[in-house]
Scaffold this motif. Structure first.
Motif, PDB file in Angstrom:
ATOM      1  N   ASP A 169       1.252  -7.999  -5.885  1.00 32.49           N
ATOM      2  CA  ASP A 169       0.327  -9.058  -5.450  1.00 32.49           C
ATOM      3  C   ASP A 169      -1.143  -8.701  -5.640  1.00 32.49           C
ATOM      4  N   GLY A 170      -1.474  -7.994  -6.722  1.00 28.77           N
ATOM      5  CA  GLY A 170      -2.869  -7.682  -7.023  1.00 28.77           C
ATOM      6  C   GLY A 170      -3.457  -6.530  -6.232  1.00 28.77           C
ATOM      7  N   VAL A 171      -2.663  -5.850  -5.442  1.00 29.81           N
ATOM      8  CA  VAL A 171      -3.149  -4.714  -4.668  1.00 29.81           C
ATOM      9  C   VAL A 171      -3.439  -3.558  -5.624  1.00 29.81           C
ATOM     10  N   ARG A 172      -4.589  -2.920  -5.430  1.00 29.19           N
ATOM     11  CA  ARG A 172      -4.932  -1.712  -6.196  1.00 29.19           C
ATOM     12  C   ARG A 172      -4.773  -0.517  -5.266  1.00 29.19           C
ATOM     13  N   ILE A 173      -4.005   0.444  -5.717  1.00 25.29           N
ATOM     14  CA  ILE A 173      -3.696   1.628  -4.926  1.00 25.29           C
ATOM     15  C   ILE A 173      -4.122   2.849  -5.731  1.00 25.29           C
ATOM     16  N   GLU A 174      -4.820   3.751  -5.085  1.00 29.61           N
ATOM     17  CA  GLU A 174      -5.186   5.004  -5.738  1.00 29.61           C
ATOM     18  C   GLU A 174      -4.798   6.147  -4.808  1.00 29.61           C
ATOM     19  N   ILE A 175      -3.961   7.040  -5.302  1.00 31.01           N
ATOM     20  CA  ILE A 175      -3.574   8.210  -4.519  1.00 31.01           C
ATOM     21  C   ILE A 175      -4.670   9.244  -4.696  1.00 31.01           C
ATOM     22  N   LEU A 176      -5.338   9.574  -3.604  1.00 30.86           N
ATOM     23  CA  LEU A 176      -6.436  10.531  -3.633  1.00 30.86           C
ATOM     24  C   LEU A 176      -5.959  11.951  -3.371  1.00 30.86           C
ATOM     25  N   ARG A 193      -6.454   5.100  -1.385  1.00 34.87           N
ATOM     26  CA  ARG A 193      -7.433   4.016  -1.402  1.00 34.87           C
ATOM     27  C   ARG A 193      -6.637   2.745  -1.669  1.00 34.87           C
ATOM     28  N   TRP A 194      -6.696   1.805  -0.740  1.00 31.83           N
ATOM     29  CA  TRP A 194      -5.919   0.559  -0.804  1.00 31.83           C
ATOM     30  C   TRP A 194      -6.904  -0.592  -0.859  1.00 31.83           C
ATOM     31  N   VAL A 195      -6.877  -1.363  -1.939  1.00 31.21           N
ATOM     32  CA  VAL A 195      -7.755  -2.519  -2.081  1.00 31.21           C
ATOM     33  C   VAL A 195      -6.886  -3.748  -2.299  1.00 31.21           C
ATOM     34  N   GLU A 196      -6.952  -4.656  -1.337  1.00 27.57           N
ATOM     35  CA  GLU A 196      -6.201  -5.904  -1.394  1.00 27.57           C
ATOM     36  C   GLU A 196      -7.228  -7.034  -1.367  1.00 27.57           C
ATOM     37  N   PRO A 197      -7.568  -7.582  -2.550  1.00 27.63           N
ATOM     38  CA  PRO A 197      -8.647  -8.576  -2.638  1.00 27.63           C
ATOM     39  C   PRO A 197      -8.481  -9.724  -1.639  1.00 27.63           C
ATOM     40  N   GLY A 198      -9.561  -9.989  -0.926  1.00 26.34           N
ATOM     41  CA  GLY A 198      -9.567 -11.079   0.033  1.00 26.34           C
ATOM     42  C   GLY A 198      -8.883 -10.783   1.356  1.00 26.34           C
ATOM     43  N   ARG A 199      -8.346  -9.573   1.508  1.00 30.13           N
ATOM     44  CA  ARG A 199      -7.612  -9.264   2.744  1.00 30.13           C
ATOM     45  C   ARG A 199      -8.095  -7.981   3.404  1.00 30.13           C
ATOM     46  N   CYS A 200      -8.044  -6.852   2.678  1.00 35.05           N
ATOM     47  CA  CYS A 200      -8.462  -5.587   3.287  1.00 35.05           C
ATOM     48  C   CYS A 200      -8.804  -4.555   2.225  1.00 35.05           C
ATOM     49  N   HIS A 201      -9.570  -3.549   2.653  1.00 33.61           N
ATOM     50  CA  HIS A 201      -9.961  -2.440   1.795  1.00 33.61           C
ATOM     51  C   HIS A 201     -10.033  -1.193   2.667  1.00 33.61           C
ATOM     52  N   TYR A 202      -9.243  -0.196   2.306  1.00 33.73           N
ATOM     53  CA  TYR A 202      -9.251   1.083   3.008  1.00 33.73           C
ATOM     54  C   TYR A 202      -9.623   2.159   1.994  1.00 33.73           C
ATOM     55  N   GLY A 203     -10.749   2.808   2.196  1.00 35.33           N
ATOM     56  CA  GLY A 203     -11.252   3.803   1.253  1.00 35.33           C
ATOM     57  C   GLY A 203     -10.480   5.106   1.266  1.00 35.33           C
ATOM     58  N   GLU A 204     -10.084   5.558   2.446  1.00 39.75           N
ATOM     59  CA  GLU A 204      -9.300   6.789   2.599  1.00 39.75           C
ATOM     60  C   GLU A 204      -8.317   6.587   3.734  1.00 39.75           C
ATOM     61  N   GLN A 205      -7.194   5.996   3.417  1.00 37.04           N
ATOM     62  CA  GLN A 205      -6.184   5.690   4.426  1.00 37.04           C
ATOM     63  C   GLN A 205      -5.084   6.750   4.403  1.00 37.04           C
ATOM     64  N   ARG A 206      -4.732   7.251   5.567  1.00 45.22           N
ATOM     65  CA  ARG A 206      -3.690   8.271   5.678  1.00 45.22           C
ATOM     66  C   ARG A 206      -2.315   7.609   5.839  1.00 45.22           C
ATOM     67  N   TRP A 207      -1.368   8.085   5.037  1.00 43.23           N
ATOM     68  CA  TRP A 207       0.014   7.616   5.085  1.00 43.23           C
ATOM     69  C   TRP A 207       0.902   8.818   5.375  1.00 43.23           C
ATOM     70  N   ARG A 208       1.984   8.610   6.114  1.00 45.75           N
ATOM     71  CA  ARG A 208       2.926   9.674   6.450  1.00 45.75           C
ATOM     72  C   ARG A 208       4.316   9.338   5.912  1.00 45.75           C
ATOM     73  N   ARG A 209       5.038  10.397   5.571  1.00 45.50           N
ATOM     74  CA  ARG A 209       6.424  10.236   5.128  1.00 45.50           C
ATOM     75  C   ARG A 209       7.309  10.051   6.348  1.00 45.50           C
ATOM     76  N   GLY A 217      12.862  -3.366   2.829  1.00 43.54           N
ATOM     77  CA  GLY A 217      11.643  -3.967   2.309  1.00 43.54           C
ATOM     78  C   GLY A 217      11.515  -3.725   0.815  1.00 43.54           C
ATOM     79  N   THR A 218      10.283  -3.752   0.332  1.00 45.14           N
ATOM     80  CA  THR A 218       9.994  -3.584  -1.087  1.00 45.14           C
ATOM     81  C   THR A 218       8.889  -2.558  -1.254  1.00 45.14           C
ATOM     82  N   CYS A 219       9.039  -1.678  -2.225  1.00 48.46           N
ATOM     83  CA  CYS A 219       8.021  -0.673  -2.519  1.00 48.46           C
ATOM     84  C   CYS A 219       6.756  -1.364  -3.030  1.00 48.46           C
ATOM     85  N   ALA A 220       5.609  -1.010  -2.458  1.00 51.32           N
ATOM     86  CA  ALA A 220       4.332  -1.621  -2.839  1.00 51.32           C
ATOM     87  C   ALA A 220       3.898  -1.236  -4.251  1.00 51.32           C
ATOM     88  N   VAL A 221       4.476  -0.199  -4.818  1.00 47.35           N
ATOM     89  CA  VAL A 221       4.113   0.241  -6.168  1.00 47.35           C
ATOM     90  C   VAL A 221       5.124  -0.241  -7.200  1.00 47.35           C
TER      91      VAL A 221
END
Length: 96
Positions: free
Chosen positions: A13-20, A30-46, A53-57
Motif C-alpha cells: 500500500d505504498g509504505v516505504r520501509i528502510e531497515i536501519l 524508518r517507516w513512511v506511510e504517505p498521508g498516515r504516519c512517519h517514523y524515523g527510527e522505530q524499534r521493532w521486536r521479534r 495477517g500479511t507481511c508488510a514487505v
C-alpha cells in the motif's frame, strides 16, 4: 545491532520501509506511510504472531505462531498491527 546497515524496501500500500539496524531479536526501521504516519527510527521486536495477517514487505501470509517483527513502542503507534516475517528478514542481505 548492525549500526552500518541500511536497506530500503517497498512495503504494501505504498509504505516505504528502510531497515536501519538489525539483530536476531530487534530491528530499527524508518517507516513512511504517505498521508498516515512517519517514523524515523522505530524499534521493532521479534515475537510470535498473535494472529494471522500479511507481511508488510513480502505480502506473504503470516499464520498465528509464526516468527515476526512488530513495532515495540508504547503507546501503540499507528502501525502497531503491522508485521514483517522474520523469515524474510533472515533472507535479506544488508550492505555494510
Amino acid at each position: 545491532m548492525n549500526a552500518n546497515a541500511s536497506l530500503p524496501l517497498n512495503g504494501t500500500d505504498g509504505v516505504r520501509i528502510e531497515i536501519l539496524e538489525r539483530s536476531d531479536t530487534a530491528l530499527v526501521i524508518r517507516w513512511v506511510e504517505p498521508g498516515r504516519c512517519h517514523y524515523g527510527e522505530q524499534r521493532w521486536r521479534r515475537r510470535s504472531a498473535h494472529k494471522s495477517g500479511t507481511c508488510a514487505v513480502s505480502r506473504q501470509k503470516i499464520r498465528r505462531g509464526d516468527a515476526v517483527f512488530k513495532p515495540a513502542e508504547r503507546p501503540a503507534p499507528s502501525n502497531a498491527t503491522a508485521m514483517i516475517s522474520a523469515e524474510i528478514i533472515n533472507n535479506l542481505a544488508l550492505d555494510t
